[in-house]
Design an enzyme around this catalytic site. Structure first.
Site, short mmCIF file in Angstrom:
data_model
loop_
_atom_site.label_atom_id
_atom_site.label_comp_id
_atom_site.label_asym_id
_atom_site.label_seq_id
_atom_site.Cartn_x
_atom_site.Cartn_y
_atom_site.Cartn_z
N CYS A 84 28.74 46.16 42.86
CA CYS A 84 28.18 47.49 43.14
C CYS A 84 27.45 48.04 41.91
O CYS A 84 26.43 47.50 41.51
CB CYS A 84 29.30 48.40 43.64
SG CYS A 84 28.71 49.88 44.42
N HIS A 170 31.82 45.57 48.08
CA HIS A 170 33.08 45.43 47.33
C HIS A 170 33.92 44.27 47.89
O HIS A 170 34.66 44.46 48.86
CB HIS A 170 33.88 46.73 47.41
CG HIS A 170 33.29 47.82 46.59
ND1 HIS A 170 33.66 48.06 45.28
CD2 HIS A 170 32.33 48.72 46.88
CE1 HIS A 170 32.96 49.06 44.81
NE2 HIS A 170 32.14 49.49 45.74
N GLU A 172 36.57 43.11 46.73
CA GLU A 172 38.00 43.33 46.44
C GLU A 172 38.71 44.17 47.50
O GLU A 172 39.93 44.21 47.56
CB GLU A 172 38.15 43.99 45.06
CG GLU A 172 37.70 45.45 44.94
CD GLU A 172 36.19 45.62 44.73
OE1 GLU A 172 35.44 44.68 45.05
OE2 GLU A 172 35.78 46.70 44.28
N ASP A 231 60.00 50.30 42.43
CA ASP A 231 59.46 50.17 41.07
C ASP A 231 60.54 50.35 39.99
O ASP A 231 60.74 49.47 39.15
CB ASP A 231 58.34 51.20 40.82
CG ASP A 231 57.34 51.22 41.95
OD1 ASP A 231 57.17 50.18 42.57
OD2 ASP A 231 56.76 52.29 42.21
#
Ligand code: XMP
Length: 511
Positions: A84, A170, A172, A231
């Site tokens: 991009c 994109h 990803e 986490d």
């Protein structure tokens, strides 16, 4: 950081860290740095490839970030892929033309036709669906470059020896259907080998933290904030064996927890083998400070202040020299603390300045990866499959109306009701996160033949791998009816709204 094969130069796109995550899923470690730091790093390292991320900037903006000073744009030293803005920057610097042909930013799904013979598009369908999000576009290529994909204009470019490449879309983002294949092709083209695996990463984190906290024969304690979520529980499990008694896990009952959350927190922390564990009961202090607040960012600021005060108290009490937290890449990006990314919302534990050194060992990782670490550590399923819940908790789920103890209680009850229904229908596995929020929209209803004027509840379920993008989850009619019926039994609730807006443009939480 020796031996890292891929450098990602971060120009502030919301998706930069998703590039890193996707490459790790493909087995390749990488480092993400803003242009200035990338320039320094390139002087001392020899990556096989450099990826230039997307950005909100236009190459024509006065302050638009440029290429790293020490960057070799010829592609002789490493393969280059501009995504991009990254592609626009390459084209612009190499003598191509970048224009703003669109009245509005091109945004969302698009279809491109690729040159299947080019190694970047090996095994990719000729017509493939991609995700685009850009205002500017490359309209003429630099000398000796060829177009290797087209949509309405040039969608991808390559130089003659396939070492300098650019894609306007994109790859990803999961909505680019064959994006992972395209990135894999780039890894193959640039000869990158697999070098990422969870066990290595666990050892690396243990070593890094051990080295920091033992510097100069330091014997100070380390406070770790835990919430029972994947986490912090995973971080506790990783740090416990190397820090022993010096690790003190601290959880706060903020008054904004869901039903049964405290019990689950205790079970999960126990499963991580943590012995030094303290729960601070601070509901009154939080509600005293946040009560009556409406604005989302104001609430977050007040929450952060109390949160930090409590932890500073614990640091002092336990003579700690460090505070560790399970902060993820997503939290850092959206708090505007990664490279030049924009501030979307201030996460409760990001960017605080502590009296002691703060450690964020997961700061480059995504939820998806933490779940992999948790699995590798053999933590129970209840930990590695656990849906996230934000630190500020139910305080964020009272939207457009003042926070009060009563409102929190109402949201807690409705959250439990909806969760029970979801469990009954066995659909919790299809949902990455469920949000039940009280909206500040009171309206008229009729109950028992009488007029009522009462609350609205919003139900939002999303599906996502990394929380950078998300899709709204559609409940079946049966589930919608059961949720609506169960919630409106509450005398104060008149209406139930279901929100399926994707992220972007919405975020997961309402505020
Ligand atoms: P958004 O709303 O930004 O949420 O799409 C992405 C993920 O982050 C969680 N979230 C937070 N987690 N502290 C946290 O610990 C916070 O301040 C915070 N804000 C959002 C959110 O629940 C979702 O999982």
């Amino acid at each position: 950081m020796n031996g890292i094969q891929i450098l990602i130069v971060d120009y502030g796109s919301q998706y930069t860290l998703v590039i890193g995550r996707t490459l790790r899923e493909l087995g390749v470690r990488n480092i993400i740095l803003p242009p200035k730091k990338a320039s320094e790093w390139l002087k001392n390292n020899k990556p096989k490839a450099v990826i230039l991320s997307g950005s909100n900037w236009s190459v024509y903006d006065n302050e638009a970030p440029g290429l790293p000073e020490s960057f070799d744009i010829t592609g002789k030293k490493y393969f280059i892929l501009g995504i991009c803005y990254g592609m626009q920057l390459l084209a612009y610097k190499l003598g191509g033309t970048v224009k703003k042909p669109l009245a509005h930013r091109e945004y969302g799904p698009a279809e491109v036709i690729v040159n299947k013979k080019h190694p970047l598009f090996r095994s990719v369908k000729e017509k493939t669906k991609v995700w685009a999000s850009h205002g500017d576009t490359v309209t003429s290529l630099p000398k000796s470059f060829i177009s290797i994909a087209k949509s309405e204009g040039i969608a991808a470019m390559s130089n003659k020896n396939n070492r300098v490449l650019g894609v306007q879309f994109h790859p990803e983002v999961v909505d680019t259907k064959e994006g992972k294949k395209i990135l894999q092709n780039f890894l193959t083209l640039s000869n990158c080998k697999k070098d990422w695996d969870p066990i290595n990463l666990i050892h690396q984190i243990q070593k890094e933290v051990f080295d920091i906290v033992n510097e100069k024969q330091n014997k100070q304690n380390i406070i770790l904030g835990v919430s029972g979520g994947v986490d912090s529980t995973t971080l506790a499990r990783i740090l416990g064996p190397v820090l022993g008694k010096r690790l003190i896990c601290v959880a706060i009952d903020t008054g904004g927890l869901r039903k049964n959350e405290l019990a689950e927190l205790k079970t999960n922390t126990k499963s991580a083998g943590i012995k030094n564990f303290v729960v601070i009961s601070a509901g009154r202090e939080f509600i005293k400070n946040i009560g009556r607040t409406i604005d989302g960012e104001e609430k977050r600021a007040k929450f952060r202040a109390v949160y930090q005060r409590i932890f500073e108290g614990q640091i002092k009490k336990h003579k700690a020299g460090f505070i560790a937290q399970g902060t993820l890449a997503t939290d850092i990006i959206e708090s505007g603390k990664a490279g030049k990314s924009a501030m979307i919302k201030t996460h409760h534990n990001v960017g605080l300045s502590w009296k002691v050194k703060d450690l964020h060992p997961f700061k480059n990782l995504f939820k998806y990866e933490i779940r992999e670490l948790a699995r590798a550590l053999k933590l129970p399923k209840s930990v590695y499959e656990r849906n996230p819940f934000p630190g500020p908790g139910l305080y964020l789920r009272i939207v457009g109306t003042p926070v009060s103890k009563e409102n929190i209680e109402l949201v807690r009850e409705t959250d439990k009701t909806v969760n029970d229904i979801i469990k009954k229908y066995k659909i919790e596995k299809n949902i990455s996160q469920l949000i039940v929020a009280l909206l500040g929209v009171n309206s008229v209803g009729v109950k028992g033949d009488e007029r009522v004027y009462g609350y609205s509840i919003a139900i939002r379920a999303v599906q996502t791998a990394d929380f950078m993008t998300a899709k709204g989850f559609y409940f079946s009619e049966e589930v919608v009816n059961e949720i609506t019926s169960a919630l409106t039994k509450h005398k104060g609730i008149v209406r139930v709204f279901f929100d399926m807006t994707p992220k972007p443009p919405a975020t997961t939480e309402f505020e």
